[in-house]
Motif scaffolding. Structure first.
Motif, PDB file in Angstrom:
ATOM      1  N   THR A   4       0.832  -1.209   0.000  1.00 29.63           N
ATOM      2  CA  THR A   4       0.000   0.000   0.000  1.00 29.63           C
ATOM      3  C   THR A   4       0.870   1.263   0.000  1.00 29.63           C
ATOM      4  OG1 THR A   4      -1.545  -1.230   1.401  1.00 29.63           O
ATOM      5  CG2 THR A   4      -1.923   1.136   1.176  1.00 29.63           C
ATOM      6  N   GLU A   5       0.585   2.176  -0.911  1.00 29.24           N
ATOM      7  CA  GLU A   5       1.293   3.459  -0.903  1.00 29.24           C
ATOM      8  C   GLU A   5       0.734   4.311   0.236  1.00 29.24           C
ATOM      9  OE1 GLU A   5       1.809   7.501  -3.616  1.00 29.24           O
ATOM     10  OE2 GLU A   5       0.667   5.807  -4.431  1.00 29.24           O
ATOM     11  N   ARG A   6       1.616   4.833   1.068  1.00 30.40           N
ATOM     12  CA  ARG A   6       1.164   5.553   2.266  1.00 30.40           C
ATOM     13  C   ARG A   6       1.197   7.060   2.014  1.00 30.40           C
ATOM     14  NH1 ARG A   6       2.066   1.558   7.059  1.00 30.40           N
ATOM     15  NH2 ARG A   6       2.296  -0.325   5.836  1.00 30.40           N
ATOM     16  N   LEU A   7       0.015   7.585   1.777  1.00 33.64           N
ATOM     17  CA  LEU A   7      -0.076   9.005   1.412  1.00 33.64           C
ATOM     18  C   LEU A   7       0.236   9.913   2.609  1.00 33.64           C
ATOM     19  CD1 LEU A   7      -3.374   8.647  -0.654  1.00 33.64           C
ATOM     20  CD2 LEU A   7      -1.049   8.802  -1.568  1.00 33.64           C
ATOM     21  N   TYR A   8       0.030   9.403   3.827  1.00 35.65           N
ATOM     22  CA  TYR A   8       0.291  10.240   5.009  1.00 35.65           C
ATOM     23  C   TYR A   8       1.781  10.502   5.198  1.00 35.65           C
ATOM     24  CZ  TYR A   8       1.272   5.785   7.375  1.00 35.65           C
ATOM     25  OH  TYR A   8       1.780   4.563   7.724  1.00 35.65           O
ATOM     26  N   TYR A   9       2.636   9.689   4.538  1.00 36.80           N
ATOM     27  CA  TYR A   9       4.080   9.940   4.615  1.00 36.80           C
ATOM     28  C   TYR A   9       4.426  11.319   4.061  1.00 36.80           C
ATOM     29  CZ  TYR A   9       5.760   5.214   5.858  1.00 36.80           C
ATOM     30  OH  TYR A   9       6.053   4.045   6.489  1.00 36.80           O
ATOM     31  N   HIS A  13      -1.725  16.096   6.386  1.00 35.95           N
ATOM     32  CA  HIS A  13      -2.974  16.839   6.478  1.00 35.95           C
ATOM     33  C   HIS A  13      -3.958  16.456   5.372  1.00 35.95           C
ATOM     34  CE1 HIS A  13      -0.490  18.914   9.287  1.00 35.95           C
ATOM     35  NE2 HIS A  13      -1.402  19.814   9.571  1.00 35.95           N
ATOM     36  N   LEU A  14      -3.608  15.418   4.601  1.00 36.54           N
ATOM     37  CA  LEU A  14      -4.497  14.948   3.542  1.00 36.54           C
ATOM     38  C   LEU A  14      -5.623  14.147   4.194  1.00 36.54           C
ATOM     39  CD1 LEU A  14      -4.934  14.482   0.437  1.00 36.54           C
ATOM     40  CD2 LEU A  14      -3.702  12.320   0.760  1.00 36.54           C
ATOM     41  N   ALA A  40      -4.506   7.166   2.962  1.00 39.58           N
ATOM     42  CA  ALA A  40      -4.091   8.250   3.860  1.00 39.58           C
ATOM     43  C   ALA A  40      -4.299   7.846   5.317  1.00 39.58           C
ATOM     44  CB  ALA A  40      -4.878   9.522   3.551  1.00 39.58           C
ATOM     45  N   PHE A  41      -4.848   6.629   5.552  1.00 37.88           N
ATOM     46  CA  PHE A  41      -5.095   6.166   6.924  1.00 37.88           C
ATOM     47  C   PHE A  41      -3.795   5.737   7.593  1.00 37.88           C
ATOM     48  CE2 PHE A  41      -9.396   5.812   5.341  1.00 37.88           C
ATOM     49  CZ  PHE A  41     -10.202   5.986   6.459  1.00 37.88           C
ATOM     50  N   GLY A  88     -11.748   7.772   0.245  1.00 35.70           N
ATOM     51  CA  GLY A  88     -11.455   7.631   1.671  1.00 35.70           C
ATOM     52  C   GLY A  88     -11.516   8.987   2.349  1.00 35.70           C
ATOM     53  N   MET A  89     -12.087   8.990   3.564  1.00 36.75           N
ATOM     54  CA  MET A  89     -12.134  10.221   4.366  1.00 36.75           C
ATOM     55  C   MET A  89     -11.576   9.907   5.754  1.00 36.75           C
ATOM     56  SD  MET A  89     -13.712  12.830   2.782  1.00 36.75           S
ATOM     57  CE  MET A  89     -14.409  13.837   4.069  1.00 36.75           C
ATOM     58  N   ILE A  90     -10.636  10.730   6.181  1.00 38.65           N
ATOM     59  CA  ILE A  90     -10.039  10.556   7.512  1.00 38.65           C
ATOM     60  C   ILE A  90     -10.803  11.442   8.506  1.00 38.65           C
ATOM     61  CG2 ILE A  90      -7.893  10.840   8.855  1.00 38.65           C
ATOM     62  CD1 ILE A  90      -7.547   8.905   6.566  1.00 38.65           C
TER      63      ILE A  90
END
Ligand code: ZN
Length: 403
Positions: A4-9, A13-14, A40-41, A88-90
């Motif tokens: 999984t690509e980790r967008l939060y890296y 704030h995404l 983004a989780f 997805g929504m955080i």
């Protein structure tokens, strides 16, 4: 399957993202673990709970890492199919809270290094506060206050926080606050001019976003100093709770909030003094009551020996004992006293030094009758039991033994 690509890296704030479901597995009790190509989780790890949020409006209640560097999104009930495109929504308030606690911890831990060369050995985000375990050899309120002050100064200087990826060779030459826990390229978090730490978590963009930190308590634990602290919104929530508590205590005294502790201390002192006086009065009352009992219910046997036996309602063991001692202050006296409430019977047997009999033996026998336990010394014994209907009988038996 690619990890999984980790967008939060790259962007902590995404909070909204598009992704595709790459896998899903049914778990026990209607749970489904959904894997995405990108997310983004933030999954549970590093002492920090996971993000929550939604995938196409379906609740994601926890995220965890699997063994092959995928992030599993746990959904109860209906879950999207493999291949489905999802939005997805955080949950942003929760993410912001975690950013504040976690970034606050980076700064706080570095403050202990800068001031006392004391490294942090553990960190946990709890429900309402956080804990760090610091190798602080001589913890004092003053030392911890200094670290809090330095941390807040760094927060209020609103320093930039940047992320860079460095190779293992470069990392070896950097003044990192802690040893990297993984091999290969490192993700390093830099707090401008203050701290450099390898970390995979979610951080503020600038230190100001942390707001503030406050320490609630500390204790020594397993050779370390365990400090309970709160950052950002949690510090404000804790201030509100503490203020509410302090104000409700002050209301009891009709005082200003900050005077309440002094008034409470005075009340505790007054209470101790009152207890002392009540004890004195109780002893006087016991002497008066003892005189009445000697007059009204005593049985004289042989050479002036006086046996006083009586059963009371709802009298505690301490008060019974006080009365027994007042009775046996008189010579040649034996007191056989009992009391009962709805659940239990109590007994105190006592004798003056010049009276015959073994109170311990009498008590053991009486307690057998009461289906209970008790004992003591030759001249004073206490006990009790559950069979309250036999209290009178137990005392009469003891009296008969003495006659
Ligand atoms: Zn971090």
């Amino acid at each position: 399957m690619r990890a999984t690509e980790r967008l939060y890296y790259s962007d902590s704030h995404l909070i909204e993202f598009e992704a595709q479901v790459t896998d899903r597995t049914e778990r026990v009790s209607g749970w489904t673990a959904v894997t995405l190509d990108r997310t983004a989780f933030y999954p549970t790890g590093g002492g920090q709970p996971s993000d929550t949020g939604t995938l196409n409006g379906l609740r994601v209640v926890e995220c965890v890492d699997d063994d092959s560097e995928n992030v599993l999104h746990m959904i109860q009930g209906r879950a999207p199919e493999v291949g489905a495109a999802v939005t997805g929504m955080i949950d942003w308030p929760r993410r912001l809270d975690h950013i504040q606690q976690h970034t606050g911890q980076h700064i706080f831990s570095q403050a202990f290094i800068s001031l006392f060369k004391a490294p942090t050995r553990g960190f946990r985000v709890l429900d309402q506060s956080c804990e760090i375990d610091v190798e602080l050899m001589n913890p004092t309120d003053a030392a911890i206050d200094r670290a809090v002050e330095l941390t807040n100064n760094v927060i209020w200087e609103d320093r930039a926080i940047t992320i860079k990826t460095v190779g293992a060779d470069e990392a070896a030459n950097l003044p990192l606050r802690k040893e990297p826990s993984r091999k290969g390229p490192l993700r390093v978090i830099e707090i401008e001019g203050f701290d450099l730490t390898p970390c995979g978590g979610t951080h503020a963009f600038r230190t100001g976003e942390v707001g503030m930190i406050a320490v609630r308590s500390w204790e020594r634990a397993k050779g370390l100093t365990r400090i309970e602290f709160l950052a950002g919104g949690r510090a404000l929530a804790d201030y509100r709770r503490a203020n509410k508590t302090a104000r409700s205590v002050a209301a009891l005294f009709s005082s200003a909030r900050d005077d309440a502790a002094k008034l409470a201390a005075r009340l505790v002192d007054e209470n101790k003094e009152l207890h002392r006086r009540v004890r004195g009065l109780d002893e006087i009352a016991a002497r008066v009551e003892a005189d009445e009992l000697r007059r009204d219910v005593s049985l004289t046997v042989g050479e002036g020996l006086r046996i006083i036996n009586k059963v009371f309602d709802n009298r505690d063991a301490e008060s019974l004992k006080r009365l027994a001692l007042a009775l046996i202050a008189h010579p040649k006296t034996i007191a056989l006293l009992g009391s009962h409430d709805k659940d239990a019977a109590r007994l105190v047997f006592a004798k003056s030094a010049d009276a015959p009999g073994d109170m311990n033996a009498l008590m053991r026998s009486a307690c057998e009758t009461l289906d209970g336990r008790g004992g003591g010394k030759l001249d004073l014994a206490q006990g009790g039991g559950r069979n309250i209907n036999k209290l009178g009988e137990a005392i009469d038996q003891a009296a008969k033994t003495l006659i």
